[in-house]
Design a protein around this motif. Sequence first.
Motif, PDB file in Angstrom:
ATOM      1  N   THR A 286      -5.585   1.924  -5.253  1.00 52.47           N
ATOM      2  CA  THR A 286      -4.904   1.080  -6.193  1.00 52.47           C
ATOM      3  C   THR A 286      -5.975  -0.029  -6.614  1.00 52.47           C
ATOM      4  N   ALA A 287      -5.850  -0.505  -7.754  1.00 60.36           N
ATOM      5  CA  ALA A 287      -6.959  -1.329  -8.231  1.00 60.36           C
ATOM      6  C   ALA A 287      -6.259  -2.703  -7.716  1.00 60.36           C
ATOM      7  N   PRO A 288      -7.434  -3.688  -7.724  1.00 54.86           N
ATOM      8  CA  PRO A 288      -7.026  -4.969  -7.264  1.00 54.86           C
ATOM      9  C   PRO A 288      -6.596  -5.724  -8.560  1.00 54.86           C
ATOM     10  N   ASN A 289      -5.528  -5.612  -9.303  1.00 49.47           N
ATOM     11  CA  ASN A 289      -5.009  -6.123 -10.220  1.00 49.47           C
ATOM     12  C   ASN A 289      -3.623  -6.464 -10.205  1.00 49.47           C
ATOM     13  N   ALA A 290      -3.226  -6.970  -9.136  1.00 50.32           N
ATOM     14  CA  ALA A 290      -1.683  -7.324  -8.916  1.00 50.32           C
ATOM     15  C   ALA A 290      -1.398  -8.496  -9.622  1.00 50.32           C
ATOM     16  N   GLY A 291      -0.027  -8.312 -10.156  1.00 52.33           N
ATOM     17  CA  GLY A 291       0.641  -9.449 -10.797  1.00 52.33           C
ATOM     18  C   GLY A 291       1.733  -9.110 -11.174  1.00 52.33           C
ATOM     19  N   GLY A 297      -0.421  -3.574  -8.027  1.00 50.40           N
ATOM     20  CA  GLY A 297      -1.849  -3.067  -9.002  1.00 50.40           C
ATOM     21  C   GLY A 297      -1.627  -1.819  -9.384  1.00 50.40           C
ATOM     22  N   THR A 298      -2.641  -1.503 -10.268  1.00 53.02           N
ATOM     23  CA  THR A 298      -2.491  -0.075 -10.938  1.00 53.02           C
ATOM     24  C   THR A 298      -3.020   1.007 -10.101  1.00 53.02           C
ATOM     25  N   ASN A 299      -2.361   2.259  -9.975  1.00 53.62           N
ATOM     26  CA  ASN A 299      -2.706   3.467  -9.095  1.00 53.62           C
ATOM     27  C   ASN A 299      -3.534   4.209  -9.807  1.00 53.62           C
ATOM     28  N   THR A 300      -4.591   4.205  -9.264  1.00 51.78           N
ATOM     29  CA  THR A 300      -5.534   5.492  -9.810  1.00 51.78           C
ATOM     30  C   THR A 300      -5.315   6.538  -8.912  1.00 51.78           C
TER      31      THR A 300
END
Length: 545
Positions: A286-291, A297-300
């Motif tokens: 998971t990317a560190p772009n929580a919001g 965050g966005t799952n890769t």
Amino acid sequence: MEIRPAATLILTRDNAEGIEVLLLQRSWDAIFLPGYHVFPGGALDPAESDARHHAAGPDDSDISQIMSLSEGGQDYMLAAVRECFEEAGILLAQDQSGQLISGNHPVHEQRQAVFMGEQTLAGVCQHHGLTIPLDRLAYLSHWVTPPGPPRRFDTRFFVTAAPEGQMASHDGQETIDHLWISPAQALEDHRSGTRLLGLPTLRTLRILSDFDNTSDLMRYAHANPPEANPESPWPALRKGKPVMLEPGAPAYDEATKLDPEGEGSVRAEIVPGEPVEIAARVRRLTAPNAGLMTGPGTNTYILGHDRFTVIDPGPDNPDHLQAILTLTNGRIDRVLVTHTHQDHSPGAKALRRDTGCTLVGMHAPDDGLQDSDFSADEQPTHGQIIMSDAGPLKVLHTPGHASNHVCFLLTEQELLFAGDHIMQGSTVVINPPDGDMKAYVESLYGLLAEPIRYIAPGHGFLMAQAEAVIDYLITHRLTREHKIARALESLAPADLKAVTARAYDDLPSIMHGLAARSALAHLLKLEAEDRARQQDNQWYSTRHT
């Protein structure tokens, strides 16, 4: 929230075309499922558990064993029969000679008294020398209302052939209409948005639609009672401490899948940068772009063992991209992109630069909200199979949230990488003109035809019971659409602001600006289906023209 035991009775009858079922429409003033078409049913009355002398046929222990209960199986069946009598005016009962009663039996005069609680069904049957033939009922399904609705029920569904010579009639209070309809037609009405159906009703109708007559249906139901509901609290870890997850909690499905022995080893939180193996040769990072719009965050998703396929590399975040390179040792063959919103695809360009991988995805629409730098090497097509080290991936074009949205189904594991088509814990934003509500609902119906066991969303944990998840999303959208259509019928002509205020009166007015985008998407869907039209920024219902 208390979960109340309940019972439902499905009445069927045969005609030349096949099975028909009885549906009742709930009042628009009902707290639970207003305006929906349902089977007769309701909650059990604890006061009736000691009054089973009107039951005939199998005893409580035999019925309870079939229903995986320690006791009380008869109570569910008797409640289903009582609710059908109250709500639909049909009573499955037999006289002392063993004959089913007809519509002119005097017991029908006590319907209102039973409905109002002035008399019990047991007392009425005793007075008239009637018994309830429980051997004529078959246990068909079991449904527990998921968390969220104002009321939750643990409901057992039974099926029986409607007794001849009795006419259905709604009660005029809890139910305001009734009809006999084929399961296939009811499902089609739901899909067209002209009839509201809840999840258990939808799933039951799909079962019924497989049978040509009631006899075959009853044989199936007697031979295949539903399994016991296995869901119970499950151990997990949150911030390093043991917790118990209740069914319906966000991490519940993932915990039960990854920790089937219940050792409490799975984290009940998503931590950016921490890879989680969610399936064989499949890891989530998971990317560190929580919001607000991205959740944790966005799952890769990283698929493979020696050579790797990456799904949705996320934003162009150096730390996240380095983590992907570290986990794959740079051996990335392909990067697949579900769609080109800014939180899903920008990292693809850097991965191609660093690894020489092939980028697969649809071109970005020119609406000012997309990743215009994304340049695909290959355009996926619906139904195409893409090979990966974790198994074949089937491409599913799923427009709605974005016109270029695709999902990828790992066929051997029946695992759907859903991007933003299905999100956990919230509904997807459908923002016209690129967002298309009609395309979105149709894409959801398309997914129901695919063999999916688990959903891996672009944001959030794994989700099980894929059919129920998809059905919920469809029903949620069509319920709102029905409210918008009713608002338009009463207000027309009306502008978007007025329709939004009426159709979203369950939301604070401060949120109506955002809701207006969704309302517009619904209105455009109605327009495409010739159910609404617009002129000079005013909307009209075609029912008035």
